[in-house]
Design an enzyme around this catalytic site. Sequence first.
Site, PDB file in Angstrom:
ATOM      1  CD  GLU A 195      -2.976  -0.498   0.092  1.00 54.44           C
ATOM      2  OE1 GLU A 195      -3.332   0.387  -0.214  1.00 54.44           O
ATOM      3  OE2 GLU A 195      -3.298  -2.014  -0.758  1.00 54.44           O
ATOM      4  CB  SER A 476     -58.254 -19.034  32.885  1.00 50.99           C
ATOM      5  OG  SER A 476     -59.533 -18.909  32.512  1.00 50.99           O
TER       6      SER A 476
END
Length: 805
Positions: A195, A476
């Site tokens: 690079e 319930s």
Amino acid sequence: MKARILALIDHGRQAARRLSRWRGRRAAIVVCAVAAIPLFTILGTMVEAGVRARLDPDDFLPPTRLYARPLVLRPGAPVSPDAIDATLKRLGYRRVSGRRVHAGEYYRASGGWIVGRRAFRLGSQLDPGGTTVVQLDPWRDRVRAVRDADGNRLPYAALEPELLRVTHAGRIEDRIPVPLEDMPQHLVDAVLTIEDQRFFEHRGIDLTRIGGATVANLQAGEVVEGASTVTQQLAKNLFLSPRRSVLRKVRELFMALALESRYDKEEILSAYLNEVYLGQDGALAVHGVGSAAQFYFGKDVSQLDLAESALLAGMIRGPSLYSPVRHPERAGARRDLVLRLLLERGLIDAAAFDRARARPLGLRAHPTRRVDGRYFTDFVARQLQQPHGGRALTQGLAVFTSLDLTFQQAAEEAVADGLRRLERTYPKLVRDDSPLQAALVAIDPRTGEVLAMVGGRDYGTSQFNRATQARRQPGSSFKPIVALAALSRPPDASSDSDSTFTLATTLADQPLTVETPAGVWQPVNYDRRFRGAITLRDALEQSLNVPFARLGLALGPERIVATARRLGIASPLHAVPSIALGASEVTPLEMARAYGVLAAEGALAPLNAVYAVAGSDGPIRMQFEERGSRPFRAEEAYLVTSALRGAVERGTGRGLRAGGYHGPVAAKSGTTNDFRDAWFIGYTPSLAVAVWVGFDDGRSLDLPGSRLALPIFADFLSEALGRDGGGEFRRPWGMDVVEIDPETGLRAGPGCRGRFELFIPGTAPTESCSPYWARYDARSGRSSRRVESRSLVRELLRMLDREHQ
């Protein structure tokens, strides 16, 4: 006349000369302005570069990473061999046939496992991994010993925690910052070689490289070589958009110069290596060599070899183009190019070049992600934001959650398969505008840890978490709370005598009319039948509304609300008669926690989805160690557990056995009067689970919870615990077992139909239903009438032989 004409002509000439002079000045102004634009642009860019080109430390903090509960193996700990295999496969470990294992591999033998644990980094702390031998007890599924590769005993062994989510200030990216000194030198050499070979010689801009790249591109007739330095790439990645333009390039140049004037080379190189983009993990962007080393090789960056370093360096130019996962041949050729450049520069010798070039790519086996968990991670994010003022998920934390991925996977599959099955069986439930939804939450009742959570059928479509945010009537399924209110002693009671209800107490199942401020309330049973006198146990097992409405009136709505609060329910509850039938709204998480108190023998553990948080510097920053409480006695909780076990064997939960689960469980279904909400909630000694099914808009389902929610509950429990379940419920020591007459609730004797019932000591009935045994003194053991000794012996033998259900 002639003179006037000449004057007008002269005036016109003067006006023309003035206009010409004005036009010239305007043209000059325009020319100067146009000439000044580049100058001001350059000056403005220089000022912008000086202001913006700062390496903010927050940009290099690791993102907050949320982990599932790690697998920790300790000597003596119970373990499921199948669960260990499943965990290793989820983590991407590869099973091998030999006993020699490398990092990311494991060997399974009859006596245990040999695992090549991978290294992983949490903040600045590095777990180097290594070979671990786990030996099993041959007679039971427990860990017998944990040793290292040299045979030394270890107190425990932990696999790397499984990652659930990564977040960093709203960015979808992963980064594991690593100091430059922890990176291998061959990695640094490889990156600079491919690079920016003159990185330590230039001051941000490499004029020599620019010239060489220009010539090469002109000769090729296209862009074949870039001239950006590492500093320029860092400036672009941190401060600029990826869109190509001349202005962006100018800004990049000035920002690179500003960075070089402000920071030394090592700081810039470290920032670049921790920022550079190196591919995708699904929707997650992989940034930095630390994160890339873990993703591609399952290693810490400090452990990368030369070939692996060259591969990562070669990917920088095009992470997608040179992806070793998607394009292995192309990635291999690029790696070899990096190695050849290293050899040409004299940074490696020929032998190292040949060894590295002969190496395979060596990628890790990537896990097949089958667990979503996003409803849970959203819940964790909200939990963390409260004590940290909304900043907890932007500070580079490692958050260790309570989520058990085995349970979570079972929960997600149970909800998805269950909803598809319901829509296939009941086509009327199929809706395009508001699809059928379900929520499931499972907690450990002993610790309060959330083990699994599903908040809806599709997180991508709706992020609303129905497990924690949706308040719906429990119907319930609220009755066990009413039963506990009746069977338990209030906190201000002086003795057990203040609690006059037992499981044998008879309730009237007869028509009931109650005048309320909202109007007349007339509860009815689900089958619209009345059964006369019925015990509290039978009323709970058969889920009868009218007896429980009467029980609620006898207790008072305030006592029911107080009991719910003691169980950890925080939602608004209305102290009205209908609360006994679940008329107030609650969340599934609250109901799971309330049932968890019954599973934990009356203890209320603090609800928690996070047990530890580590900061970026490594040490534990926060631990959630809130202490629990015991709002109910073990005997009181066990009475309700006994009745709910009966509901599974004989009542509304019978379908659970038909669904294939045969282990110990206590559970209750729930359905609202208008069938808008369907519930099934239950627990084992180690797991409390709540399932809700319904429509978001409240449309009626026209089906009960035992049809809709129970199958999802059964599928989850069978997968999570196995069809035979876990351990047995423990009955508290000293409870009385007395044979009673189920029609009257009195002691059974000769001539009565009897069954055994549980009682807290001192609460069993003293009256007998027997015509031969009018009254029984429980303290003296004497009756007021003579009973034949043969009958007594027979009754005692029956009591010893029969087992209470």
